[in-house]
Write a protein that holds these residues in place. Structure first.
Motif, PDB file in Angstrom:
ATOM      1  N   MET A   1     -29.836  22.766  52.525  1.00  0.00           N
ATOM      2  CA  MET A   1     -31.264  22.434  52.409  1.00  0.00           C
ATOM      3  C   MET A   1     -32.084  23.672  52.025  1.00  0.00           C
ATOM      4  SD  MET A   1     -33.450  19.995  52.582  1.00  0.00           S
ATOM      5  CE  MET A   1     -35.199  19.700  52.757  1.00  0.00           C
ATOM      6  N   LEU A   2     -31.720  24.835  52.588  1.00  0.00           N
ATOM      7  CA  LEU A   2     -32.457  26.056  52.278  1.00  0.00           C
ATOM      8  C   LEU A   2     -32.330  26.415  50.800  1.00  0.00           C
ATOM      9  CD1 LEU A   2     -34.114  28.458  53.230  1.00  0.00           C
ATOM     10  CD2 LEU A   2     -31.982  29.626  53.817  1.00  0.00           C
ATOM     11  N   ASN A   3     -31.123  26.270  50.260  1.00  0.00           N
ATOM     12  CA  ASN A   3     -30.930  26.547  48.834  1.00  0.00           C
ATOM     13  C   ASN A   3     -31.762  25.618  47.966  1.00  0.00           C
ATOM     14  OD1 ASN A   3     -29.113  28.611  49.336  1.00  0.00           O
ATOM     15  ND2 ASN A   3     -27.335  27.245  49.300  1.00  0.00           N
ATOM     16  N   PHE A   4     -31.862  24.354  48.386  1.00  0.00           N
ATOM     17  CA  PHE A   4     -32.673  23.383  47.641  1.00  0.00           C
ATOM     18  C   PHE A   4     -34.137  23.796  47.637  1.00  0.00           C
ATOM     19  CE2 PHE A   4     -35.320  19.543  47.660  1.00  0.00           C
ATOM     20  CZ  PHE A   4     -34.930  18.966  46.458  1.00  0.00           C
ATOM     21  N   VAL A   5     -34.645  24.221  48.799  1.00  0.00           N
ATOM     22  CA  VAL A   5     -36.046  24.644  48.899  1.00  0.00           C
ATOM     23  C   VAL A   5     -36.295  25.880  48.043  1.00  0.00           C
ATOM     24  CG1 VAL A   5     -37.812  25.507  50.470  1.00  0.00           C
ATOM     25  CG2 VAL A   5     -36.325  23.648  51.197  1.00  0.00           C
ATOM     26  N   VAL A   6     -35.358  26.837  48.089  1.00  0.00           N
ATOM     27  CA  VAL A   6     -35.520  28.066  47.295  1.00  0.00           C
ATOM     28  C   VAL A   6     -35.530  27.749  45.802  1.00  0.00           C
ATOM     29  CG1 VAL A   6     -34.436  30.247  46.672  1.00  0.00           C
ATOM     30  CG2 VAL A   6     -34.560  29.556  49.069  1.00  0.00           C
ATOM     31  N   ARG A   7     -34.637  26.856  45.363  1.00  0.00           N
ATOM     32  CA  ARG A   7     -34.611  26.483  43.940  1.00  0.00           C
ATOM     33  C   ARG A   7     -35.926  25.844  43.521  1.00  0.00           C
ATOM     34  NH1 ARG A   7     -29.523  24.241  45.192  1.00  0.00           N
ATOM     35  NH2 ARG A   7     -30.398  22.142  44.876  1.00  0.00           N
ATOM     36  N   ARG A   8     -36.463  24.980  44.357  1.00  0.00           N
ATOM     37  CA  ARG A   8     -37.731  24.326  44.017  1.00  0.00           C
ATOM     38  C   ARG A   8     -38.886  25.328  43.994  1.00  0.00           C
ATOM     39  NH1 ARG A   8     -34.918  21.056  42.244  1.00  0.00           N
ATOM     40  NH2 ARG A   8     -34.946  18.796  42.552  1.00  0.00           N
ATOM     41  N   LEU A   9     -38.875  26.290  44.917  1.00  0.00           N
ATOM     42  CA  LEU A   9     -39.926  27.307  44.929  1.00  0.00           C
ATOM     43  C   LEU A   9     -39.867  28.175  43.674  1.00  0.00           C
ATOM     44  CD1 LEU A   9     -39.913  28.489  48.663  1.00  0.00           C
ATOM     45  CD2 LEU A   9     -41.761  27.293  47.471  1.00  0.00           C
ATOM     46  N   ASP A 301     -41.103  16.608  46.339  1.00  0.00           N
ATOM     47  CA  ASP A 301     -39.696  16.944  46.107  1.00  0.00           C
ATOM     48  C   ASP A 301     -38.945  17.106  47.419  1.00  0.00           C
ATOM     49  OD1 ASP A 301     -39.806  16.824  43.391  1.00  0.00           O
ATOM     50  OD2 ASP A 301     -40.058  18.971  43.076  1.00  0.00           O
ATOM     51  N   MET A 302     -39.602  17.725  48.401  1.00  0.00           N
ATOM     52  CA  MET A 302     -38.961  17.895  49.710  1.00  0.00           C
ATOM     53  C   MET A 302     -38.734  16.544  50.389  1.00  0.00           C
ATOM     54  SD  MET A 302     -38.496  21.146  49.856  1.00  0.00           S
ATOM     55  CE  MET A 302     -38.290  21.000  48.078  1.00  0.00           C
ATOM     56  N   LEU A 303     -39.680  15.642  50.224  1.00  0.00           N
ATOM     57  CA  LEU A 303     -39.516  14.307  50.810  1.00  0.00           C
ATOM     58  C   LEU A 303     -38.381  13.544  50.130  1.00  0.00           C
ATOM     59  CD1 LEU A 303     -43.242  13.229  51.319  1.00  0.00           C
ATOM     60  CD2 LEU A 303     -41.605  13.938  53.060  1.00  0.00           C
ATOM     61  N   TYR A 304     -38.200  13.767  48.836  1.00  0.00           N
ATOM     62  CA  TYR A 304     -37.054  13.172  48.139  1.00  0.00           C
ATOM     63  C   TYR A 304     -35.751  13.555  48.847  1.00  0.00           C
ATOM     64  CZ  TYR A 304     -39.648  11.766  43.939  1.00  0.00           C
ATOM     65  OH  TYR A 304     -40.490  11.164  43.052  1.00  0.00           O
ATOM     66  N   ARG A 312     -30.655  16.735  47.483  1.00  0.00           N
ATOM     67  CA  ARG A 312     -30.598  18.150  47.847  1.00  0.00           C
ATOM     68  C   ARG A 312     -29.223  18.752  47.646  1.00  0.00           C
ATOM     69  NH1 ARG A 312     -31.528  15.784  53.087  1.00  0.00           N
ATOM     70  NH2 ARG A 312     -29.694  15.846  54.434  1.00  0.00           N
ATOM     71  N   HIS A 313     -28.189  17.897  47.542  1.00  0.00           N
ATOM     72  CA  HIS A 313     -26.847  18.396  47.278  1.00  0.00           C
ATOM     73  C   HIS A 313     -26.506  18.372  45.792  1.00  0.00           C
ATOM     74  CE1 HIS A 313     -25.970  18.810  51.488  1.00  0.00           C
ATOM     75  NE2 HIS A 313     -26.224  17.535  51.706  1.00  0.00           N
ATOM     76  N   GLY A 314     -27.482  17.939  44.955  1.00  0.00           N
ATOM     77  CA  GLY A 314     -27.299  17.984  43.515  1.00  0.00           C
ATOM     78  C   GLY A 314     -26.453  16.855  42.959  1.00  0.00           C
TER      79      GLY A 314
END
Length: 316
Positions: A1-9, A301-304, A312-314
C-alpha cells in the motif's frame, strides 16, 4: 500500500506543476496592464514604469513565473492591491462557507441519488425505473440558476419557510446558519443526483448479472443483503469517481449559486476579483482551487485501492 501511495504522489507532482504554470499564464496573459489598474488616476508614465519595475513586470515571462512559483512554495500567494489582504487570508475567511455548501450539496445529492439508483437497478425496466430515468434527464436539462429561482419563489416567497438570501456563521447561530444553506445546497444537489443515479444504476445492473450474484440468490440470501452487501460495493468505483469530481468542481464552481444566495464563499471572491481586476487574488484563488481538485482526485485514487485491492497491487 505504501508503494502505491508513493507512486501516486510522484505522479501528482507534474500535474501540480502544470496547474501552477497554466494558472500563471492565464492571469499573466490577460489584456491590460496590472500597473495601470493599480495606480488608477495616478498612472503617470513615471509611476507606471516604477511600479512595473517594483513588481517585476518588466522581467521576462519565464523569470516572473519562477519567481512567483518560488513565493508560492514558501506559502506567499500575494496580496490584494485593493484590500491589502493576502490571498491566504481572503481564502481562509471564505473557504468555510464554500466547504459547508459543498458538503451539504454532495450529501443531499448522494442521499437522493444512491437509494434511487439501487431501487431502479433492483427493478430495471420497471415503471419506477423509467420514471426516475426520465426525471434525471429532465433535471440535467435545467440550469442551476433556474432551479435556484424556482426554489426561492416556492420556499421563500410563497411558503415563507426558508430565507431567500443571506448568511449567518455557524458558530453564532447554528440553526439559522443551516436554514440559510438549505436552498443553495438543495439547488446544487438537484443538479448532482441525476449523474450519481445514472452511473450507479448502470454499474449495479451489470453487477447483478454476474455469476456470483446468481450463486448468492441460489443460496437463498435475502434480496436486501444481495443488493447492499454483494452488489453495491463492487459497483461503487464509478460512483467514487463521480463524487470526487463533483466535490472538486463544487469547491470552486459555485459562483452562480453563491451570488444568487449572497453567500460569502470562494465563488463570490472570484467574481469580485474579476469585476475589480484584482489579478493577484484571482491568480491565487484559481491556483488553490485547482490544487484542491488535484488533491481530491488523489484521494479518489486511494479509495479505489480500498474498494478494490487489485488496483494497489497493479492487477487492475
Amino acid at each position: 500500500m505504501l508503494n502505491f501511495v508513493v507512486r501516486r504522489l510522484l505522479a501528482m507532482l507534474p500535474v501540480l506543476l502544470a496547474v501552477s504554470l497554466l494558472t500563471f499564464l492565464i492571469a499573466s496573459l490577460l489584456p491590460g496592464d496590472l500597473a495601470l489598474v493599480i495606480l488608477g488616476d495616478q498612472a503617470t508614465p513615471e509611476n507606471v514604469a516604477a511600479l512595473r519595475r517594483d513588481m517585476g513586470l518588466d522581467q521576462p515571462l519565464w523569470w516572473r513565473y519562477l519567481s512567483w512559483l518560488g513565493q508560492v512554495l514558501q506559502g506567499d500567494l500575494g496580496r490584494s492591491f485593493r484590500t491589502g489582504q493576502t490571498v491566504l487570508q481572503a481564502v481562509a475567511e471564505r473557504i468555510p462557507v464554500s466547504l459547508q455548501l459543498m458538503l451539504m450539496a454532495e450529501f443531499l445529492g448522494l442521499l437522493i441519488g444512491v437509494p434511487v439508483a439501487i431501487a431502479c437497478a433492483a427493478r430495471a425496466g420497471g415503471a419506477f425505473d423509467r420514471f426516475m430515468t426520465g426525471s434525471a434527464f429532465a433535471m440535467l436539462s435545467m440550469p442551476s440558476f433556474l432551479v435556484a429561482i424556482l426554489l426561492i419563489y416556492l420556499f421563500a416567497v410563497e411558503l415563507h419557510w426558508l430565507p431567500a438570501t443571506g448568511y449567518v456563521p455557524f458558530t453564532e447561530a447554528p440553526l439559522s446558519n443551516l436554514r440559510f444553506f438549505v436552498l443553495p445546497a438543495l439547488t446544487l444537489a438537484l443538479a448532482e443526483w441525476p449523474g450519481i443515479m445514472r452511473v450507479l444504476r448502470s454499474d449495479m445492473i451489470a453487477t447483478l448479472q454476474e455469476d456470483y450474484i446468481a450463486l448468492a440468490k441460489a443460496k437463498g440470501l435475502k434480496p436486501a443483503r444481495i443488493l447492499f452487501v454483494h452488489a453495491l460495493k463492487p459497483s461503487s468505483l464509478t460512483l467514487v469517481t463521480v463524487t470526487g469530481i463533483n466535490i472538486g468542481r463544487l469547491l470552486g464552481g459555485t459562483l452562480i449559486v453563491e451570488s444568487i444566495f449572497a453567500l460569502p464563499g470562494i465563488g463570490r471572491l472570484l467574481v469580485g476579483a474579476i469585476y475589480t481586476r484584482d489579478l493577484v487574488i484571482l491568480q491565487g484563488v484559481v491556483l488553490l482551487v485547482a490544487c484542491g481538485f488535484v488533491i481530491v482526485n488523489f484521494i479518489v485514487d486511494m479509495l479505489y485501492a480500498v474498494l478494490d485491492p487489485r488496483i494497489r497491487h497493479g492487477h487492475a
